[in-house]
Design an enzyme around this catalytic site. Structure first.
Site, short mmCIF file in Angstrom:
data_model
loop_
_atom_site.label_atom_id
_atom_site.label_comp_id
_atom_site.label_asym_id
_atom_site.label_seq_id
_atom_site.Cartn_x
_atom_site.Cartn_y
_atom_site.Cartn_z
N CYS A 176 0.84 -1.20 0.00
CA CYS A 176 0.00 0.00 0.00
C CYS A 176 0.88 1.25 0.00
CB CYS A 176 -0.99 -0.05 1.17
SG CYS A 176 -2.33 1.16 0.99
N HIS B 172 -3.97 -4.75 -0.36
CA HIS B 172 -3.58 -5.35 0.92
C HIS B 172 -3.66 -6.87 0.83
CE1 HIS B 172 -3.29 -1.74 3.42
NE2 HIS B 172 -4.19 -1.24 2.58
N GLU C 4 -2.72 -8.96 2.93
CA GLU C 4 -3.10 -9.49 4.26
C GLU C 4 -4.58 -9.34 4.53
OE1 GLU C 4 -1.80 -6.60 3.67
OE2 GLU C 4 -2.46 -5.11 5.13
#
Lengths: 203, 252
Positions: free
Chosen positions: A79, A181, A183
C-alpha cells in the site's frame, strides 16, 4: 526471518498474522539493526506519504532500507509502502520518496469515488514468482487515493482498472510493491505473502 | 473493475454472537471469531461486528475478540457499537480492526468524525446512519440504536459527515430493519447520489433479490445482511453466484 518495519504508520498485526498463517517466519521490528539482520524486508503502511517519510527518517530506517535493497534482499512494500518506493508523491504538495523506482505517485482521477475502496481485479502484465498460483483477473482488497506511475513500464507486474489503469503490483530484482492489501485479501492474498516468503527463502 | 461487496453483520455481546446460527460444521457457532473465519472461507468481502454490549467489562471482551479475529480472518473487518471517543477508536484499531463505525457519538459530537479521520485516516472511519422515513423523499436520523429521533435530515447529515472526513456510510433503514421486506431503495439511492464516498446498504434483507436491488436500483457499493446468512437460508457463495448471474460484478 522477514522484518516487518514498524514506523508508526498503521497497524502491522494483520500483516504479521498473515505471514504466520502461511508458515513464514516474520517479526515486527522498530530497530534499524533488526532490518540489517533480516533475510527479507516488508514495508507496510497506511496514512499520509509525507508523514511516512518523516517517520522513516526519524526512525533511522531510510539508510537500512536502501542498504537492504542494495544488497539484493527481497523487499515488499504494501500500500503506502509501495508508493514510498517511488521518487515522489504529489499528495499534499510534493514529497520525495525512497527513489528506488523512477516515477511519481499521483491522485486517482476525478469523477470516481475516492478512496478506491473494495475488491478489484488484477491483470497480469508479466509473470513473476510472486504471482505463482494467482490466476489472471483475481480480486484483491484495495484502499487508496493515490497510485504509482512508473517511468519504466517493465516493472509493472499487474494492472488494475479504476478510471485509469494503474500499476497494482510492481517488481524488479526481488523488490516488490503492492498497492492492495494481501493481508486483507483472503486466500489469494495469503498466497502472495507465501510466495514472497519463498522468494526470501530461495534468495 | 471495482466489485460490489457482500458483508455479513455479526451482533455480539460479551464476546458471543447474539443471534442463533445454524452452521452444524462449526465447533462453536456462537464464537464470533470462528464464525468470521467461516465467512472469510465462504467468500464474504468484509465483516462487521456490532457490539451491542454497553458495560465497560463487555468492551474489554470485545477488544479481546477483535484481537483474536486478526489471527483468523484475512478480509477487512469493522467494529461498531458504543464507540464514543478517540481512545475507543484507537483501542479497536490497534487490536486489529480495519475500520470502526460511529453512530450516536457522531451526532452528539460531529467534531469526533473530523478528529478521528484526521488522526487515523478517513478510510477507517465509517459513520453509521440509522434513518426512518419522515415524509415523501425525506428521512430522519435516529440515534441510541434507533430509539431516539434527532430531527436531523439523513441526506444532509450524510453530506455533513462526508465533509467532516468519513470514509464510508453504513446506512440502515429503521423502517425496514428486521422486516425482511428488502432495503429502503429510495433512501439508499438518495444517500448514494448525494455523496462521493461508498455506501453500505443495511436493514430489511429477506432474500437474494433484495441484495441485488440494493446494489443495482439502490446503487449501493456494498450490501449488508445478518439473519439470512446466520440462519443458513443463503450462503455467501449462493449470494455471489446469484449476483454474478444477473450481471452484478462480485468477487467469486
Amino acid at each position: 526471518m522477514i522484518a516487518i518495519i514498524d514506523y508508526g504508520m498503521g497497524n502491522l498485526r494483520s500483516v504479521y498474522k498473515g505471514f504466520e498463517k502461511v508458515g513464514v517466519k516474520a517479526a515486527v521490528v522498530s530497530d534499524p539493526s533488526q532490518v540489517d539482520q533480516a533475510d527479507g524486508v516488508v514495508l507496510p503502511g497506511v496514512g499520509a506519504f509525507a508523514d511516512a517519510m518523516a517517520n522513516l527518517r526519524a526512525a533511522g530506517m531510510v539508510e537500512v532500507i536502501l542498504q537492504a535493497i542494495k544488497e539484493g534482499k527481497p523487499f515488499l512494500g504494501i500500500c503506502l509502502g509501495q508508493q514510498l518506493l517511488f521518487d515522489a508523491s504529489e499528495e499534499w504538495g510534493y514529497t520525495q520518496g525512497l527513489g528506488i523506482f523512477p516515477g511519481q505517485v499521483r491522485r486517482l482521477p476525478e469523477g470516481l469515488k475516492v478512496p478506491h475502496m473494495g475488491w478489484n481485479q488484477i491483470e497480469i502484465a508479466r509473470p513473476d514468482p510472486l504471482l505463482d498460483g494467482i490466476p489472471d483477473r483475481s480480486s484483491f482488497y484495495f484502499v487508496h487515493s493515490y497510485a504509482v506511475e512508473p517511468v519504466d513500464a517493465e516493472i509493472t507486474l499487474t494492472l488494475t482498472e479504476y478510471g485509469v489503469h494503474f500499476a497494482s503490483i510492481v517488481g524488479k530484482n526481488k523488490v516488490y510493491g503492492i498497492q492492495f492489501h494481501p493481508e486483507k485479501s483472503s486466500a489469494l492474498g495469503l498466497k502472495i505473502l507465501e510466495n514472497f516468503g519463498r522468494v526470501v527463502k530461495t534468495c | 473493475m471495482l466489485q460490489k461487496r457482500v458483508i455479513p453483520c455479526l451482533d455480539v455481546t460479551g464476546g458471543r454472537v447474539v443471534k442463533g446460527t445454524n452452521f452444524i460444521n462449526l465447533r462453536d457457532a456462537g464464537d464470533p471469531v470462528e464464525l468470521a473465519a467461516f465467512y472469510d472461507r465462504e467468500g464474504a468481502d468484509e465483516l462487521i461486528f456490532l457490539d451491542i454490549t454497553a458495560s465497560s467489562d463487555g468492551r474489554k471482551t470485545t477488544l479481546d475478540m477483535v484481537y483474536r479475529t486478526a489471527g483468523e480472518v484475512f478480509i477487512p473487518y469493522t467494529v461498531g457499537g458504543g464507540i464514543r471517543s478517540l481512545e475507543d477508536i484507537r483501542a479497536i484499531l490497534s487490536a486489529g480492526a480495519d475500520k470502526v463505525t460511529i453512530n450516536t457519538a457522531a451526532v452528539q459530537n460531529p467534531g469526533l468524525v473530523a478528529e478521528a479521520a484526521g488522526r487515523f485516516g478517513s478510510q477507517c472511519i465509517v459513520v453509521a446512519i440509522d434513518a426512518r422515513q419522515s415524509g415523501p423523499e425525506s428521512w430522519e436520523v435516529y440515534i441510541h440504536g434507533g430509539r431516539t429521533p434527532t430531527g436531523i435530515d439523513a441526506v444532509g447529515w450524510a453530506r455533513q459527515v462526508e465533509a467532516l472526513g468519513a470514509g464510508e456510510i453504513m446506512l440502515t433503514s429503521m423502517d425496514r430493519d428486521g422486516t425482511k421486506d428488502g432495503y429502503d431503495i429510495p433512501l439508499t439511492r438518495a444517500i448514494v447520489r448525494a455523496l462521493n464516498i461508498p455506501v453500505i446498504a443495511s436493514g430489511g434483507v429477506g432474500n437474494l433479490k433484495h441484495i441485488a436491488e440494493g446494489l443495482t436500483e439502490g446503487e449501493a457499493d456494498a450490501a449488508l445482511a445478518a439473519s439470512i446468512f446466520h440462519f443458513g437460508e443463503y450462503s455467501i457463495k449462493e449470494t455471489k453466484d446469484y449476483l454474478r448471474s444477473i450481471g452484478v460484478p462480485v468477487r467469486i
